[in-house]
Design a protein around this motif. Structure first.
Motif, PDB file in Angstrom:
ATOM      1  N   HIS A 126      32.646  38.703  31.239  1.00 25.02           N
ATOM      2  CA  HIS A 126      32.351  37.702  30.227  1.00 25.02           C
ATOM      3  C   HIS A 126      31.561  36.551  30.839  1.00 25.02           C
ATOM      4  N   ASN A 127      31.947  36.155  32.056  1.00 21.13           N
ATOM      5  CA  ASN A 127      31.239  35.073  32.730  1.00 21.13           C
ATOM      6  C   ASN A 127      29.795  35.453  33.044  1.00 21.13           C
ATOM      7  N   ALA A 128      29.575  36.705  33.447  1.00 18.95           N
ATOM      8  CA  ALA A 128      28.213  37.144  33.751  1.00 18.95           C
ATOM      9  C   ALA A 128      27.320  37.010  32.519  1.00 18.95           C
ATOM     10  N   VAL A 129      27.859  37.356  31.353  1.00 15.11           N
ATOM     11  CA  VAL A 129      27.087  37.224  30.111  1.00 15.11           C
ATOM     12  C   VAL A 129      26.855  35.759  29.777  1.00 15.11           C
ATOM     13  N   ASP A 130      27.886  34.918  29.921  1.00 15.52           N
ATOM     14  CA  ASP A 130      27.707  33.486  29.658  1.00 15.52           C
ATOM     15  C   ASP A 130      26.652  32.880  30.581  1.00 15.52           C
ATOM     16  N   LYS A 131      26.617  33.323  31.831  1.00 13.79           N
ATOM     17  CA  LYS A 131      25.616  32.804  32.757  1.00 13.79           C
ATOM     18  C   LYS A 131      24.208  33.182  32.318  1.00 13.79           C
ATOM     19  N   VAL A 132      24.059  34.374  31.755  1.00  7.92           N
ATOM     20  CA  VAL A 132      22.745  34.816  31.272  1.00  7.92           C
ATOM     21  C   VAL A 132      22.324  34.011  30.046  1.00  7.92           C
ATOM     22  N   THR A 133      23.203  33.914  29.045  1.00 10.64           N
ATOM     23  CA  THR A 133      22.829  33.201  27.821  1.00 10.64           C
ATOM     24  C   THR A 133      22.692  31.707  28.070  1.00 10.64           C
ATOM     25  N   GLY A 134      23.494  31.177  28.989  1.00 14.28           N
ATOM     26  CA  GLY A 134      23.363  29.771  29.331  1.00 14.28           C
ATOM     27  C   GLY A 134      22.034  29.465  29.991  1.00 14.28           C
ATOM     28  N   ALA A 135      21.584  30.356  30.876  1.00 15.30           N
ATOM     29  CA  ALA A 135      20.274  30.173  31.509  1.00 15.30           C
ATOM     30  C   ALA A 135      19.168  30.210  30.459  1.00 15.30           C
ATOM     31  N   ALA A 136      19.297  31.121  29.495  1.00 14.60           N
ATOM     32  CA  ALA A 136      18.288  31.220  28.435  1.00 14.60           C
ATOM     33  C   ALA A 136      18.283  29.968  27.571  1.00 14.60           C
ATOM     34  N   LEU A 137      19.455  29.433  27.260  1.00 13.89           N
ATOM     35  CA  LEU A 137      19.506  28.229  26.443  1.00 13.89           C
ATOM     36  C   LEU A 137      18.895  27.043  27.172  1.00 13.89           C
ATOM     37  N   ARG A 138      19.175  26.927  28.464  1.00 15.46           N
ATOM     38  CA  ARG A 138      18.596  25.823  29.235  1.00 15.46           C
ATOM     39  C   ARG A 138      17.079  25.923  29.298  1.00 15.46           C
ATOM     40  N   ASP A 139      16.551  27.148  29.167  1.00 17.10           N
ATOM     41  CA  ASP A 139      15.103  27.351  29.133  1.00 17.10           C
ATOM     42  C   ASP A 139      14.547  27.300  27.714  1.00 17.10           C
ATOM     43  N   GLY A 197      28.749  29.724  41.547  1.00 13.61           N
ATOM     44  CA  GLY A 197      27.312  29.942  41.477  1.00 13.61           C
ATOM     45  C   GLY A 197      26.865  30.007  40.037  1.00 13.61           C
ATOM     46  N   ASN A 198      25.713  29.403  39.720  1.00 15.24           N
ATOM     47  CA  ASN A 198      25.202  29.356  38.346  1.00 15.24           C
ATOM     48  C   ASN A 198      26.232  28.738  37.407  1.00 15.24           C
ATOM     49  N   ASP A 199      26.959  27.732  37.898  1.00 18.24           N
ATOM     50  CA  ASP A 199      28.034  27.139  37.116  1.00 18.24           C
ATOM     51  C   ASP A 199      27.532  26.417  35.868  1.00 18.24           C
ATOM     52  N   PHE A 200      26.373  25.768  35.959  1.00 17.28           N
ATOM     53  CA  PHE A 200      25.830  25.091  34.778  1.00 17.28           C
ATOM     54  C   PHE A 200      25.480  26.110  33.695  1.00 17.28           C
ATOM     55  N   ASP A 201      24.892  27.229  34.112  1.00 20.20           N
ATOM     56  CA  ASP A 201      24.586  28.288  33.153  1.00 20.20           C
ATOM     57  C   ASP A 201      25.862  28.792  32.485  1.00 20.20           C
ATOM     58  N   LEU A 202      26.911  28.977  33.285  1.00 20.83           N
ATOM     59  CA  LEU A 202      28.181  29.464  32.754  1.00 20.83           C
ATOM     60  C   LEU A 202      28.754  28.501  31.720  1.00 20.83           C
ATOM     61  N   ALA A 203      28.767  27.220  32.042  1.00 15.94           N
ATOM     62  CA  ALA A 203      29.326  26.233  31.117  1.00 15.94           C
ATOM     63  C   ALA A 203      28.537  26.189  29.818  1.00 15.94           C
ATOM     64  N   ILE A 204      27.209  26.180  29.915  1.00 12.40           N
ATOM     65  CA  ILE A 204      26.362  26.117  28.725  1.00 12.40           C
ATOM     66  C   ILE A 204      26.510  27.392  27.900  1.00 12.40           C
ATOM     67  N   GLY A 205      26.530  28.545  28.564  1.00 15.58           N
ATOM     68  CA  GLY A 205      26.688  29.804  27.857  1.00 15.58           C
ATOM     69  C   GLY A 205      28.026  29.897  27.158  1.00 15.58           C
ATOM     70  N   PHE A 206      29.071  29.364  27.779  1.00 17.81           N
ATOM     71  CA  PHE A 206      30.394  29.371  27.157  1.00 17.81           C
ATOM     72  C   PHE A 206      30.398  28.512  25.898  1.00 17.81           C
ATOM     73  N   LEU A 207      29.805  27.327  25.973  1.00 22.09           N
ATOM     74  CA  LEU A 207      29.750  26.454  24.798  1.00 22.09           C
ATOM     75  C   LEU A 207      28.916  27.083  23.684  1.00 22.09           C
ATOM     76  N   LEU A 208      27.860  27.789  24.056  1.00 22.48           N
ATOM     77  CA  LEU A 208      27.060  28.508  23.065  1.00 22.48           C
ATOM     78  C   LEU A 208      27.878  29.587  22.390  1.00 22.48           C
ATOM     79  N   SER A 209      28.610  30.367  23.168  1.00 24.53           N
ATOM     80  CA  SER A 209      29.376  31.481  22.607  1.00 24.53           C
ATOM     81  C   SER A 209      30.503  31.012  21.709  1.00 24.53           C
ATOM     82  N   GLU A 210      30.981  29.773  21.938  1.00 22.94           N
ATOM     83  CA  GLU A 210      32.041  29.229  21.103  1.00 22.94           C
ATOM     84  C   GLU A 210      31.505  28.428  19.924  1.00 22.94           C
ATOM     85  N   GLY A 211      30.182  28.405  19.752  1.00 22.07           N
ATOM     86  CA  GLY A 211      29.578  27.734  18.605  1.00 22.07           C
ATOM     87  C   GLY A 211      29.511  26.228  18.723  1.00 22.07           C
ATOM     88  N   MET A 212      29.701  25.672  19.933  1.00 20.87           N
ATOM     89  CA  MET A 212      29.656  24.225  20.111  1.00 20.87           C
ATOM     90  C   MET A 212      28.228  23.703  20.164  1.00 20.87           C
TER      91      MET A 212
END
Length: 283
Positions: A197-210, A53-68
């Motif tokens: 960690h995933n819950a946080v990535d899902k939050v930041t990923g959703a924010a980045l997509r917005d 669930g919210n897998d796109f948010d998770l992937a985007i948030g993970f890439l953000l957290s790793e500086g990609m």
């Protein structure tokens, strides 16, 4: 998606009867946990265990957290990759992120390091310096302030929104709150996962997509403890305040001080411990 699954469970209970124990079999609802492979341009980058669930948010948030990546404009497309279950249906356990033209792909040598860090964590002074250099947002310059009463109310507001936890009792949660000029908090995003960690990535990923990054004048409230990795993720997203219901680690406090982030722990009811950045908390 498979955010939860029902499984039979044997329930045992002690009592005052001659037998001393009663037992019955019932269905129990469990939080889902499956691997997610994150690919960048079709190349495997990292694998993490998560609640579907919210897998796109998770992937985007993970890439953000790793500086990609640092903004939504650096993403050209995101989609589920190939992969099937034993019955031949789509597994939805691969997410492929295609970067926009001109955005450099990740160094292939970095993938193995990222897998290690997501499994085992990162530590050491050199890691702190590396994170500080990677973050494009100076949270130390964020002028956000939070009334103490507002901060203390956030754990309960987070609990009220934890629908999956209420059903399964087995997930962490992260909630992002915007603080206005009057000191009131508005819930922007709330995500749940078996991994904090995933819950946080899902939050930041959703924010980045917005296109909401950096997340100035916000508080990230988490349901567990505050680890080094959570402080790192908050810093990479430009979040100035991180609040946890449990304790931070010593390294988390060190990093928070290094980047100028306000770190709160043991936020429960009428009290909270402020480990760094206490000037942002209005008495």
């Amino acid at each position: 998606m498979r955010a939860s699954k029902r499984r039979p469970v044997l329930r045992l209970r002690t009592n005052d009867t001659a037998a001393g124990v009663t037992e019955d079999t019932r269905a129990d609802l469990l939080a889902g946990e499956e691997p997610l492979e994150i690919r960048v341009g079709g190349v495997s980058f990292a694998v993490t265990m998560r609640t579907p669930g919210n897998d796109f948010d998770l992937a985007i948030g993970f890439l953000l957290s790793e500086g990609m990546i640092t903004s939504a404009g650096e993403i050209a497309e995101i989609s589920y990759g190939p992969g099937v279950d034993a019955d031949g249906s789509a597994s939805y356990n691969i997410v492929d992120v295609r970067l926009a033209a001109g955005v450099p792909p990740p160094d292939p040598a970095l993938a193995r390091q990222l897998y290690t860090s997501s499994s085992c964590g990162v530590c050491g002074t050199s890691s702190i310096k590396a994170v500080t250099k990677q973050s494009g947002y100076a949270v130390a310059l964020d002028s956000a302030t939070v009334p103490l009463t507002t901060l203390l109310a956030l754990p309960e507001r987070l609990r009220q929104g934890q629908q999956l936890f209420r059903r399964t009792g087995g997930t962490h949660a992260a909630g992002l709150f915007a603080i206005d000029d009057q000191g009131d908090a508005e819930l922007l995003y709330l995500r749940e996962d078996v991994g904090r960690h995933n819950a946080v990535d899902k939050v930041t990923g959703a924010a980045l997509r917005d296109a909401a990054i950096p997340l100035r004048h916000t508080v990230l409230q988490v349901s567990g403890r505050a680890s080094f990795e959570l402080v790192q993720k908050a810093s990479m997203a430009g979040i100035p305040v991180l609040s946890a219901v449990s304790s931070p680690s010593a390294l988390a406090v060190e990093l928070a001080e290094e980047v100028g982030l306000t770190l709160a722990g043991f936020s429960r009811g009428d009290s909270v411990n402020i480990y760094s950045g206490s000037d942002r908390i209005r008495r």
